[in-house]
Scaffold this active site. Structure first.
Site, PDB file in Angstrom:
ATOM      1  N   ALA A   1       7.471  60.700  21.737  1.00 18.06           N
ATOM      2  CA  ALA A   1       8.655  61.446  21.295  1.00 18.06           C
ATOM      3  C   ALA A   1       9.500  61.834  22.490  1.00 18.06           C
ATOM      4  O   ALA A   1       9.084  61.694  23.649  1.00 18.06           O
ATOM      5  CB  ALA A   1       8.244  62.697  20.524  1.00 18.06           C
ATOM      6  N   ASN A   2      10.711  62.322  22.211  1.00 19.64           N
ATOM      7  CA  ASN A   2      11.590  62.907  23.212  1.00 19.64           C
ATOM      8  C   ASN A   2      11.618  64.424  23.032  1.00 19.64           C
ATOM      9  O   ASN A   2      11.346  64.931  21.942  1.00 19.64           O
ATOM     10  CB  ASN A   2      13.007  62.356  23.086  1.00 19.64           C
ATOM     11  N   ARG A   3      11.986  65.136  24.088  1.00 22.24           N
ATOM     12  CA  ARG A   3      12.025  66.603  24.039  1.00 22.24           C
ATOM     13  C   ARG A   3      13.370  67.066  23.471  1.00 22.24           C
ATOM     14  O   ARG A   3      14.259  67.490  24.198  1.00 22.24           O
ATOM     15  CB  ARG A   3      11.824  67.198  25.431  1.00 22.24           C
ATOM     16  N   SER A   4      13.516  66.985  22.174  1.00 19.47           N
ATOM     17  CA  SER A   4      14.755  67.407  21.525  1.00 19.47           C
ATOM     18  C   SER A   4      14.440  68.406  20.423  1.00 19.47           C
ATOM     19  O   SER A   4      13.531  68.174  19.619  1.00 19.47           O
ATOM     20  CB  SER A   4      15.492  66.197  20.936  1.00 19.47           C
TER      21      SER A   4
ATOM     22  N   ALA B   1      17.893  62.233  19.693  1.00 22.76           N
ATOM     23  CA  ALA B   1      17.214  61.676  20.864  1.00 22.76           C
ATOM     24  C   ALA B   1      16.147  60.711  20.369  1.00 22.76           C
ATOM     25  O   ALA B   1      14.987  61.073  20.205  1.00 22.76           O
ATOM     26  CB  ALA B   1      16.589  62.791  21.694  1.00 22.76           C
TER      27      ALA B   1
END
Length: 419
Positions: free
Chosen positions: A227-230, A293
């Site tokens: 995952a992305n940090r969004s 993201a």
């Protein structure tokens, strides 16, 4: 949002037909009325008894049913639904649709309908990639038929792997919800006579905007993911601001903890492929704001069980690229919105990377921000952005994300007014 909606489900003959039982259940849970039509081949995989028990209605299959056809049943079925869903859509059904054949009840309904149609293809990868199927897909897209999937994965045939797996029920559900939000049908103008749209005040009144927000989660195994940090705070704020400005908004949200904004149709997804399916189903639109993201990669094959530690050390993960949602929308041959806004979250060379992204992905504007750890932007409540366009770059001050959203919506309204 499906309360009271009427879905006509055409079930084709493929092993994926078993998935429609779960799809029916989920549609019913959300308040939809479901009627089912089964092809002769579909009955080889699931029974009319199972389908009828879930739909709580008669299951239709025969074109020359004396009782139904006394009332010209194929015409009635084709016109009484809000949406027709074909799942699984076999190569045979796609060929019939593309070429106007009507030798059974399912194909006759599809030829006689004036309602939107969503297909969920399912077939062997070689059938999917065959030139005839590719021609049929192009023809159907030109005719305004919406499509969800297929996914890439293992086939029912031993050793077969590739594109052709039918989309999962939740992916199909997301596409259905997006198509049944207040919309323009493919090839039609916005229904401005609808008082829910036409009388909504604001600079974006009568406009339809599709927005993505949050991260995507790409499963590695049942308990781990990429995952992305969004947080989704910025995308959700833009959706709320656009709705307040009078737009009809479809928000496609990845896994977030922020609340759904009021006055917005929200489609919840998890993976990049689900997000792309929901975005494409929500088109056409006047504007697309791709703020999510999206994870660039996913594992080629998700493990069915939790990967355990072992003496061999860390396992090797084979990664493949996810679909590029911004580029797909920005370069769509028929359904590209008038204005496409992308986001560039960078830790270095902010303007150079954002400018390259603008050209590479066919966007009109890029909202660029520095997300280096020291900025605190990822997950925070403030943002500092630069607007990158072909005619130049505009620097905005540090602002709360809600204020950034208001400015982005005002910029969109100004751009549409000048178009």
């Amino acid at each position: 949002m499906l309360q009271g909606k009427r879905i006509l489900l055409i079930i084709g003959g493929g092993i994926a037909a078993y998935k429609v039982l779960d799809l029916i259940r989920r549609l019913k849970e959300r308040g939809a009325t479901v009627r089912a039509v089964m092809t002769a081949a579909a009955k080889e995989f699931v029974t009319p008894l199972s389908v009828g028990a879930l739909t709580e209605d008669r299951v239709f299959s025969e074109l020359f049913d004396l009782t139904a056809e006394h009332e010209i049943g194929h015409i009635r079925l084709s016109r009484e639904a809000d949406l027709i869903v074909v799942a699984p859509a076999t190569a045979n059904l796609l060929a019939k649709m593309a070429n106007g054949l009507c030798d059974d009840l399912a194909a006759t309904i599809l030829l006689a309908t004036d309602k939107p149609v969503l297909v969920a293809p399912a077939m062997n990868p070689r059938m999917w990639d065959h030139p005839a199927t590719r021609r049929n897909r192009d023809r159907l897209a030109a005719d305004g038929i919406a499509m969800v999937g297929p996914n890439v994965g293992a086939m029912a045939e031993r050793g077969e792997f590739g594109p052709g797996r039918m989309a999962e029920p939740m992916e199909i559900l997301a596409a259905i919800e997006a198509m049944l939000s207040p919309l323009r049908l493919p090839g039609q103008a916005l229904l401005a006579a609808d008082p829910a749209i036409a009388t909504r005040p604001g600079p974006l009144a009568g406009r339809r905007i599709v927005i993505t927000s949050g991260p995507t989660h790409e499963p590695i195994d049942p308990v781990r993911y990429i995952a992305n940090r969004s947080s989704g705070k910025q995308g959700h704020a833009i959706a709320a601001a656009a709705a307040a400005a009078g737009a009809t908004v479809v928000l496609v949200a990845g896994p977030v903890t922020v609340a759904d904004p009021p006055g917005v149709t929200v489609v919840h997804v998890e993976t990049a492929r689900e997000m792309l399916a929901a975005v494409e189903a929500a088109l056409p639109a006047d504007v697309a704001v791709m703020a999510a993201a999206v994870a660039d990669w996913r594992v080629a094959s998700e493990a069915d069980e939790k990967i355990k530690k072992g003496p061999a050390g860390a396992p090797a993960l084979h990664l493949v690229e996810n679909p590029d949602i911004l580029a797909t929308v920005g370069r769509h041959p028929t359904l590209r919105p008038r204005l496409v806004v992308g986001f560039a979250a960078e830790t270095e060379n902010l303007i150079a990377n954002a400018t390259a992204k603008l050209e590479r992905k066919g966007a009109d504007l890029i909202v660029a921000n520095d997300v280096s750890p020291e900025t605190g932007i990822m997950g925070g409540d403030r943002n500092t952005v630069r607007i990158v366009a072909r005619e130049g770059i505009e620097d905005w001050p540090d602002l709360p994300k809600a204020a950034v959203a208001d400015r982005i919506v005002a910029l969109i309204a100004d751009r549409l007014g000048r178009a």
